[in-house]
Scaffold this motif. Structure first.
Motif, PDB file in Angstrom:
ATOM      1  N   ILE A  25      -5.050   6.036   0.905  1.00  0.00           N
ATOM      2  CA  ILE A  25      -4.273   4.800   0.817  1.00  0.00           C
ATOM      3  C   ILE A  25      -4.612   3.963  -0.509  1.00  0.00           C
ATOM      4  CG2 ILE A  25      -3.582   2.451   1.866  1.00  0.00           C
ATOM      5  CD1 ILE A  25      -2.961   4.747   3.717  1.00  0.00           C
ATOM      6  N   VAL A  26      -3.314   3.824  -1.581  1.00  0.00           N
ATOM      7  CA  VAL A  26      -3.735   3.001  -2.541  1.00  0.00           C
ATOM      8  C   VAL A  26      -3.264   1.680  -2.230  1.00  0.00           C
ATOM      9  CG1 VAL A  26      -2.951   2.686  -4.866  1.00  0.00           C
ATOM     10  CG2 VAL A  26      -2.939   5.019  -4.075  1.00  0.00           C
ATOM     11  N   ARG A  27      -4.269   0.497  -2.617  1.00  0.00           N
ATOM     12  CA  ARG A  27      -3.454  -0.789  -2.567  1.00  0.00           C
ATOM     13  C   ARG A  27      -3.041  -1.375  -4.063  1.00  0.00           C
ATOM     14  NH1 ARG A  27      -5.315  -3.802   2.027  1.00  0.00           N
ATOM     15  NH2 ARG A  27      -5.275  -6.171   1.283  1.00  0.00           N
ATOM     16  N   ALA A  28      -1.904  -0.959  -4.174  1.00  0.00           N
ATOM     17  CA  ALA A  28      -1.272  -1.442  -5.424  1.00  0.00           C
ATOM     18  C   ALA A  28      -1.025  -2.896  -5.830  1.00  0.00           C
ATOM     19  CB  ALA A  28       0.132  -0.708  -5.248  1.00  0.00           C
ATOM     20  N   VAL A  29      -0.785  -3.636  -4.616  1.00  0.00           N
ATOM     21  CA  VAL A  29      -0.730  -5.032  -4.628  1.00  0.00           C
ATOM     22  C   VAL A  29      -1.469  -5.544  -3.415  1.00  0.00           C
ATOM     23  CG1 VAL A  29       0.853  -7.054  -4.600  1.00  0.00           C
ATOM     24  CG2 VAL A  29       1.324  -5.127  -6.105  1.00  0.00           C
ATOM     25  N   GLY A  66      -1.392  -7.651 -17.364  1.00  0.00           N
ATOM     26  CA  GLY A  66      -2.436  -6.716 -17.073  1.00  0.00           C
ATOM     27  C   GLY A  66      -2.573  -5.336 -17.601  1.00  0.00           C
ATOM     28  N   GLU A  67      -3.593  -4.641 -17.407  1.00  0.00           N
ATOM     29  CA  GLU A  67      -3.704  -3.176 -17.926  1.00  0.00           C
ATOM     30  C   GLU A  67      -2.624  -2.450 -17.008  1.00  0.00           C
ATOM     31  OE1 GLU A  67      -8.085  -1.700 -19.042  1.00  0.00           O
ATOM     32  OE2 GLU A  67      -8.076  -3.118 -17.427  1.00  0.00           O
ATOM     33  N   SER A  68      -2.462  -1.133 -17.626  1.00  0.00           N
ATOM     34  CA  SER A  68      -1.597  -0.243 -16.975  1.00  0.00           C
ATOM     35  C   SER A  68      -2.266   0.095 -15.654  1.00  0.00           C
ATOM     36  CB  SER A  68      -1.360   1.152 -17.734  1.00  0.00           C
ATOM     37  OG  SER A  68      -0.682   2.206 -17.076  1.00  0.00           O
ATOM     38  N   GLY A  69      -1.653   0.142 -14.389  1.00  0.00           N
ATOM     39  CA  GLY A  69      -2.190   0.466 -13.183  1.00  0.00           C
ATOM     40  C   GLY A  69      -2.595  -0.818 -12.682  1.00  0.00           C
ATOM     41  N   SER A  70      -2.508  -1.813 -12.944  1.00  0.00           N
ATOM     42  CA  SER A  70      -3.241  -3.279 -12.307  1.00  0.00           C
ATOM     43  C   SER A  70      -2.215  -3.577 -11.014  1.00  0.00           C
ATOM     44  CB  SER A  70      -3.147  -4.380 -13.178  1.00  0.00           C
ATOM     45  OG  SER A  70      -2.044  -4.509 -13.879  1.00  0.00           O
ATOM     46  N   GLY A  71      -1.111  -3.093 -11.187  1.00  0.00           N
ATOM     47  CA  GLY A  71       0.223  -3.359  -9.981  1.00  0.00           C
ATOM     48  C   GLY A  71       1.422  -4.207 -10.467  1.00  0.00           C
ATOM     49  N   LYS A  72       1.451  -4.456 -11.579  1.00  0.00           N
ATOM     50  CA  LYS A  72       2.487  -5.311 -12.236  1.00  0.00           C
ATOM     51  C   LYS A  72       3.909  -4.737 -11.651  1.00  0.00           C
ATOM     52  CE  LYS A  72       1.664  -4.659 -16.562  1.00  0.00           C
ATOM     53  NZ  LYS A  72       0.627  -3.452 -16.502  1.00  0.00           N
ATOM     54  N   SER A  73       4.275  -3.533 -11.847  1.00  0.00           N
ATOM     55  CA  SER A  73       5.250  -3.087 -11.595  1.00  0.00           C
ATOM     56  C   SER A  73       5.860  -3.126 -10.158  1.00  0.00           C
ATOM     57  CB  SER A  73       5.414  -1.728 -12.330  1.00  0.00           C
ATOM     58  OG  SER A  73       5.439  -1.710 -13.634  1.00  0.00           O
ATOM     59  N   THR A  74       4.753  -2.705  -9.348  1.00  0.00           N
ATOM     60  CA  THR A  74       4.954  -2.670  -7.884  1.00  0.00           C
ATOM     61  C   THR A  74       5.094  -4.156  -7.532  1.00  0.00           C
ATOM     62  OG1 THR A  74       3.254  -0.967  -7.703  1.00  0.00           O
ATOM     63  CG2 THR A  74       3.556  -2.006  -5.744  1.00  0.00           C
ATOM     64  N   LEU A  75       4.496  -5.145  -8.088  1.00  0.00           N
ATOM     65  CA  LEU A  75       4.832  -6.435  -7.525  1.00  0.00           C
ATOM     66  C   LEU A  75       6.422  -6.742  -8.175  1.00  0.00           C
ATOM     67  CD1 LEU A  75       3.940  -9.453  -6.473  1.00  0.00           C
ATOM     68  CD2 LEU A  75       3.194  -9.752  -9.054  1.00  0.00           C
ATOM     69  N   GLY A  76       6.545  -6.399  -9.135  1.00  0.00           N
ATOM     70  CA  GLY A  76       8.079  -6.742  -9.837  1.00  0.00           C
ATOM     71  C   GLY A  76       9.059  -6.181  -8.696  1.00  0.00           C
ATOM     72  N   ARG A  77       8.700  -4.839  -8.452  1.00  0.00           N
ATOM     73  CA  ARG A  77       9.700  -3.859  -7.466  1.00  0.00           C
ATOM     74  C   ARG A  77       9.833  -4.745  -6.068  1.00  0.00           C
ATOM     75  NH1 ARG A  77       7.270   0.478  -9.536  1.00  0.00           N
ATOM     76  NH2 ARG A  77       6.040   0.768  -7.524  1.00  0.00           N
ATOM     77  N   MET A  78       8.549  -5.378  -5.444  1.00  0.00           N
ATOM     78  CA  MET A  78       8.906  -6.118  -4.327  1.00  0.00           C
ATOM     79  C   MET A  78       9.812  -7.267  -4.621  1.00  0.00           C
ATOM     80  SD  MET A  78       5.412  -6.073  -2.067  1.00  0.00           S
ATOM     81  CE  MET A  78       4.293  -6.211  -3.381  1.00  0.00           C
ATOM     82  N   SER A 110     -10.740   3.605  -9.416  1.00  0.00           N
ATOM     83  CA  SER A 110      -9.704   4.175  -8.994  1.00  0.00           C
ATOM     84  C   SER A 110      -9.255   3.265  -7.677  1.00  0.00           C
ATOM     85  CB  SER A 110     -10.542   5.367  -8.168  1.00  0.00           C
ATOM     86  OG  SER A 110      -9.596   5.572  -7.005  1.00  0.00           O
ATOM     87  N   PRO A 111      -8.179   2.969  -7.713  1.00  0.00           N
ATOM     88  CA  PRO A 111      -7.754   2.296  -6.703  1.00  0.00           C
ATOM     89  C   PRO A 111      -7.827   2.576  -5.144  1.00  0.00           C
ATOM     90  CG  PRO A 111      -5.675   3.435  -7.645  1.00  0.00           C
ATOM     91  CD  PRO A 111      -6.954   3.868  -8.252  1.00  0.00           C
ATOM     92  N   PHE A 112      -8.421   4.151  -5.015  1.00  0.00           N
ATOM     93  CA  PHE A 112      -8.717   4.590  -3.775  1.00  0.00           C
ATOM     94  C   PHE A 112      -9.957   4.195  -3.192  1.00  0.00           C
ATOM     95  CE2 PHE A 112      -5.818   8.178  -5.231  1.00  0.00           C
ATOM     96  CZ  PHE A 112      -4.963   8.284  -4.267  1.00  0.00           C
ATOM     97  N   THR A 137       0.891  -1.233  -0.106  1.00  0.00           N
ATOM     98  CA  THR A 137      -0.113   0.177  -0.003  1.00  0.00           C
ATOM     99  C   THR A 137       0.930   1.311   0.138  1.00  0.00           C
ATOM    100  OG1 THR A 137      -0.271  -0.170   2.304  1.00  0.00           O
ATOM    101  CG2 THR A 137      -1.952  -1.059   1.464  1.00  0.00           C
ATOM    102  N   TYR A 138       0.530   2.309  -0.493  1.00  0.00           N
ATOM    103  CA  TYR A 138       1.083   3.457  -0.565  1.00  0.00           C
ATOM    104  C   TYR A 138       0.022   4.665   0.070  1.00  0.00           C
ATOM    105  CZ  TYR A 138       4.404   1.577  -4.210  1.00  0.00           C
ATOM    106  OH  TYR A 138       5.157   0.722  -4.650  1.00  0.00           O
ATOM    107  N   GLU A 139       0.681   5.595   0.881  1.00  0.00           N
ATOM    108  CA  GLU A 139      -0.354   6.656   1.373  1.00  0.00           C
ATOM    109  C   GLU A 139       0.055   7.766   0.425  1.00  0.00           C
ATOM    110  OE1 GLU A 139      -0.305   7.561   5.669  1.00  0.00           O
ATOM    111  OE2 GLU A 139      -0.002   9.500   5.112  1.00  0.00           O
ATOM    112  N   VAL A 140      -0.973   8.249  -0.080  1.00  0.00           N
ATOM    113  CA  VAL A 140      -0.939   9.305  -1.044  1.00  0.00           C
ATOM    114  C   VAL A 140      -1.693  10.727  -0.854  1.00  0.00           C
ATOM    115  CG1 VAL A 140      -1.371   9.994  -3.755  1.00  0.00           C
ATOM    116  CG2 VAL A 140      -0.906   7.473  -2.880  1.00  0.00           C
ATOM    117  N   SER A 141      -0.783  11.824  -0.926  1.00  0.00           N
ATOM    118  CA  SER A 141      -1.516  13.130  -0.439  1.00  0.00           C
ATOM    119  C   SER A 141      -2.569  13.442  -1.539  1.00  0.00           C
ATOM    120  CB  SER A 141      -0.714  14.067  -0.429  1.00  0.00           C
ATOM    121  OG  SER A 141      -0.582  15.018  -1.497  1.00  0.00           O
TER     122      SER A 141
END
Ligand code: ATP
Ligand code: SF4
Length: 332
Positions: free
Chosen positions: A39-43, A60-72, A290-292, A26-30
């Motif tokens: 709070i964005v639940r990216a994965v 998955g489409e753009s914004g589905s969380g693929k890159s966030t999963l990859g970085r983890m 929206s992921p929010f 999750t990310y906290e986004v202002s």
């Protein structure tokens, strides 16, 4: 084998080299000066298991969380929750020297090799840098390793003293792959590695990756929005939607018999290899929510042509057997 058992398993030749259990990010986004942070639940609760010489494609489409999963998975960002293991060692909550050592076993290759290569460094310096930082090798040994790796990715010794701008896109991606291999990793996370390349060189780079995978016994996590590329390289496919997995299965099963309506829609937009078997085109309407504020029930329900009342009230769990998992109330 459950993930918990697997976490305790010592690494053997075909034992999983990468395991994730219920990973969350999750990310906290202002949201402006007056808005409360969101709070964005990216994965959102992803589990996976990957053996050496195997490729898991994440689509998955753009914004589905693929890159966030990859970085983890590449240990660039820690999960907010869940467990991650490399070669049976639980890496969650590991810091300092041990984390630095573990990071050597997972490397990442990005979409844009020009952005990830330092324009002021020769290719030799770029390839030797991970060795300078992480090993005690003498200069001549580092040099020899760099030249050897250049040859393995199909480049010549004289390329070592040149700079990134002197290469084509395909050659730059070969250099980025060579750099990722310098520390003998066990896993490589490839984030859209051929998306920025001309169609004519994509197959060459994919074939190179397949050869290197067998030669070095590598496990690949291959992030892509392009299913025609995934068809070429994957063993298993994970389909992500709004941070979660909606379908996960061996590649053959996904392409021959997709069970989730979202997977079917993605596939219907992909050119068919066999024009004698035309597919009905399913056009996805609406945008990724929206992921929010994810929709209640099934996160795909506002766009799903098959949605029923239950879909708006109850979240479908990822379930199935024999490695075929689907999160859809109608999948059975
Ligand atoms: P793309 O193909 O466009 O890269 P993706 O499927 O890889 O998309 P992510 O980049 O992982 O998706 O993003 C997933 C969600 O998490 C998006 O809503 C994104 O805005 C959000 N997100 C990702 N990284 C951050 C961050 N550092 N801070 C805040 N939100 C983020
Ligand atoms: Fe569509 Fe319902 Fe299945 Fe979700 S659970 S994919 S809305 S049919």
């Amino acid at each position: 084998m459950t993930t918990a058992t697997a976490l305790a398993t010592a690494a053997t030749d075909d034992a999983p080299v990468l395991e994730g259990h219920d990973l969350i990010k999750t990310y906290e986004v202002s949201r402006g000066i007056f808005g409360k942070p969101g709070i964005v639940r990216a994965v959102s609760g992803i589990s996976l298991s990957l053996a050496p010489r195997k490729t898991l494609a994440v689509v998955g489409e753009s914004g589905s969380g693929k890159s966030t999963l990859g970085r983890m998975l590449a240990l660039i960002e820690p999960p907010t929750d869940g467990r991650l293991a490399i070669a049976g060692e639980d890496v969650t909550g590991v810091y300092g020297h041990r984390l630095k050592t573990l990071r050597r076993s997972v490397q990442m290759v990005f979409q844009n090799p020009y952005g990830s290569l330092n324009p002021r460094r020769t290719i030799r310096a770029t390839l030797e840098e991970p060795l300078v930082v992480n090993t005690d090798l003498a200069a001549d040994e580092r040099h020899a390793r760099a030249l050897d790796m250049l040859a393995r990715v199909g480049l010549r010794p004289e390329h070592a003293e040149r700079y990134p701008h002197m290469f084509s896109g395909g050659q730059r991606q070969r250099i980025a792959i060579a750099r990722a291999l310098m520390l003998n990793p066990r896993i490589i996370v490839l984030d859209e590695p051929v998306s920025a390349l001309d169609v004519s060189v994509r197959a060459q780079v994919l074939n190179l990756l397949a050869d290197l995978q067998q030669e070095f016994g590598l496990a690949f996590v291959f992030v892509s929005h392009d299913l025609s590329v995934v068809r070429h390289i994957a063993d298993d496919v994970m389909v992500m939607y709004l941070g979660g997995v909606v379908e996960q299965a061996p590649k053959e099963a996904i392409f021959a018999d997709p069970r989730h309506p979202y997977t079917r829609a993605l596939l219907s937009a992909t050119p068919v290899a066999d024009p004698g078997r035309p597919r009905d085109r399913i056009v996805l309407t609406g945008e990724l929510p929206s992921p929010f504020a994810p929709p209640p029930g099934c996160s795909f329900n506002p766009r799903c042509p098959m949605a029923i009342d239950r879909c708006r009230a109850e979240k479908p769990l990822l379930h199935g057997e024999d490695g075929r998992l689907t999160a859809c109330h109608l999948a059975d």
